[in-house]
Write a protein that holds these residues in place. Structure first.
Motif, PDB file in Angstrom:
ATOM      1  N   GLN A  63       0.857  -1.183   0.000  1.00 51.58           N
ATOM      2  CA  GLN A  63       0.000   0.000   0.000  1.00 51.58           C
ATOM      3  C   GLN A  63       0.892   1.232   0.000  1.00 51.58           C
ATOM      4  N   LEU A  64       0.520   2.206  -0.825  1.00 56.15           N
ATOM      5  CA  LEU A  64       1.219   3.486  -0.846  1.00 56.15           C
ATOM      6  C   LEU A  64       0.289   4.561  -0.304  1.00 56.15           C
ATOM      7  N   TYR A  65       0.771   5.327   0.670  1.00 55.67           N
ATOM      8  CA  TYR A  65       0.003   6.420   1.268  1.00 55.67           C
ATOM      9  C   TYR A  65       0.756   7.728   1.027  1.00 55.67           C
ATOM     10  N   PHE A  66       0.103   8.676   0.387  1.00 57.64           N
ATOM     11  CA  PHE A  66       0.714   9.967   0.093  1.00 57.64           C
ATOM     12  C   PHE A  66       0.312  10.953   1.188  1.00 57.64           C
ATOM     13  N   ALA A  90      -3.668  16.129  -4.381  1.00 50.43           N
ATOM     14  CA  ALA A  90      -3.601  15.018  -3.436  1.00 50.43           C
ATOM     15  C   ALA A  90      -3.850  13.702  -4.164  1.00 50.43           C
ATOM     16  N   LEU A  91      -3.162  12.664  -3.731  1.00 51.37           N
ATOM     17  CA  LEU A  91      -3.426  11.310  -4.212  1.00 51.37           C
ATOM     18  C   LEU A  91      -3.879  10.452  -3.048  1.00 51.37           C
ATOM     19  N   GLU A  92      -4.889   9.651  -3.281  1.00 53.47           N
ATOM     20  CA  GLU A  92      -5.351   8.722  -2.262  1.00 53.47           C
ATOM     21  C   GLU A  92      -4.464   7.480  -2.263  1.00 53.47           C
ATOM     22  N   ARG A  93      -4.743   6.603  -1.329  1.00 50.44           N
ATOM     23  CA  ARG A  93      -3.988   5.352  -1.207  1.00 50.44           C
ATOM     24  C   ARG A  93      -4.029   4.558  -2.515  1.00 50.44           C
ATOM     25  N   ILE A  94      -2.883   3.983  -2.874  1.00 47.69           N
ATOM     26  CA  ILE A  94      -2.808   3.064  -4.012  1.00 47.69           C
ATOM     27  C   ILE A  94      -2.451   1.688  -3.467  1.00 47.69           C
ATOM     28  N   GLY A  95      -3.307   0.734  -3.689  1.00 43.33           N
ATOM     29  CA  GLY A  95      -3.081  -0.624  -3.208  1.00 43.33           C
ATOM     30  C   GLY A  95      -2.789  -1.574  -4.355  1.00 43.33           C
ATOM     31  N   VAL A  96      -1.849  -2.490  -4.141  1.00 41.35           N
ATOM     32  CA  VAL A  96      -1.497  -3.470  -5.168  1.00 41.35           C
ATOM     33  C   VAL A  96      -1.386  -4.844  -4.519  1.00 41.35           C
ATOM     34  N   GLY A 101      -2.468  -3.416  -9.572  1.00 40.71           N
ATOM     35  CA  GLY A 101      -3.540  -2.741  -8.836  1.00 40.71           C
ATOM     36  C   GLY A 101      -4.239  -1.745  -9.745  1.00 40.71           C
ATOM     37  N   ARG A 102      -5.439  -1.334  -9.348  1.00 38.21           N
ATOM     38  CA  ARG A 102      -6.228  -0.386 -10.132  1.00 38.21           C
ATOM     39  C   ARG A 102      -6.120   1.016  -9.532  1.00 38.21           C
ATOM     40  N   ILE A 103      -6.133   2.013 -10.427  1.00 40.47           N
ATOM     41  CA  ILE A 103      -6.195   3.409 -10.010  1.00 40.47           C
ATOM     42  C   ILE A 103      -7.450   4.018 -10.611  1.00 40.47           C
TER      43      ILE A 103
END
Length: 322
Positions: A63-66, A90-96, A101-103
């Protein structure tokens, strides 16, 4: 005592490994942009929609949290030694997981440099491609769902197709319904144009570096769509001004084919033999089904709200439709 030592030692041993996994996932990831759109423009901001996929992130879930806004930079061809910070968002969490993973995110892009963004808008509309460099210094990456790696530097070069003055421009309907109250003859034109897509471009996510790994290459599948309102232009046949025209309703230029209905008038040239001769050639070509080299110049836009968006007007003014 042994339990206490283990409780302290295991996290100390595991943390560098997990941090390494998180950084690796961040540095090798590849982003595919499938759709992007600009809506609700104002002088200070606009709504930015991004849809796509993240690939090549390894087998471990992450998980990436900005934690801070992502800053967008653009290098103007007029001064290639200077990166212009055109805005931030702002970018929300990106999960893979399982390598991908989908954006699908909608965010607000805040314009930091009005003049710089106006120059970028001209470039976006008239050129084949553009690159944003996205930066953030405080990204948290969680690998395997537990120990987090904090405050990672994040640099992403994001390259997308530009609108390239549009392509495949054509007129599929041309009507002269009658005399116009303002003088001359009313006209109704059905036109089509294409906002390009499916252009192969490098696109990569990197951590703590502005250079992408050699295998981090992707395809940007679409150019920006953009909401521009009512489009107004002057129509020209060579150097002859034919008259004003505008779209009959607000326009949202999407990726792929777009169909516009323009209404306006042909101005009268009763006392100008040279202009009448050019008009005669124009109508003869039209009746014979020949290609007519008509240009739309001096374009301007008007939003339903009546607000004048300086950067958007500057960008549209650079557009010439042939």
């Amino acid at each position: 005592m042994l339990l206490v030592i283990a409780a302290v030692a295991i996290p100390l041993l595991v943390f560098p490994i997990v941090r390494g996994i998180a950084k690796h996932a961040l540095s090798t990831s590849v982003l595919h942009i499938d759709a992007s759109n600009i809506t609700f423009p104002s002088n200070e901001s606009f709504t930015l929609t991004l849809e796509g996929q993240v690939k090549k992130v390894g087998v471990f879930p992450a998980q990436l949290y900005f934690e801070r806004p992502v800053r967008a930079y653009w290098v103007s061809p007029r001064n290639t030694t200077r990166e212009i910070q055109i805005g931030h968002f702002a970018l929300e969490r990106i999960g893979v997981a399982a390598g991908h993973g989908r954006i699908k995110q909608q965010t607000t892009f805040y314009i930091d440099d009005q003049a710089g963004f106006a120059e970028f808008a001209q470039y976006l509309i008239t050129q084949d491609a553009f690159t944003w460099r996205l930066k953030s210094e405080s990204v948290q990456a969680k690998a395997l769902g537990f120990i987090a790696a904090n405050k990672l530097d994040f640099v992403k070069d994001l390259t997308l197709p530009g609108m390239a003055n549009f392509t495949n421009i054509g007129i599929y309907d041309f009507q002269l319904p009658g005399d116009d109250p303002a003088g001359g003859v009313s006209l109704s034109v059905g036109a089509s144009l294409t906002n390009p897509r499916c252009v192969p471009l490098p696109l990569a996510l990197t951590a703590s570096s502005s250079r992408a790994p050699p295998d981090s290459v992707s395809r940007a599948r679409s150019s920006f769509g953009i909401q521009i309102g009512v489009l107004t232009a002057g129509l020209y046949y060579g150097d002859l001004y034919l008259g004003p025209a505008q779209t009959s309703s607000p326009v949202n230029l999407t990726t792929g084919p777009n169909y516009l209905h323009l209404v306006g008038r042909l101005v009268p040239y009763q006392d100008d033999p040279a202009a009448l001769a050019q008009l005669s050639t124009l109508f003869s070509s039209y009746l014979n089904g020949d290609t007519i080299p008509v240009q739309a110049r001096g374009l301007s836009i008007a939003l339903p709200s009546g607000e004048n968006i300086a950067w958007l007007s500057t960008g549209i003014s650079a557009l010439t439709l042939n």
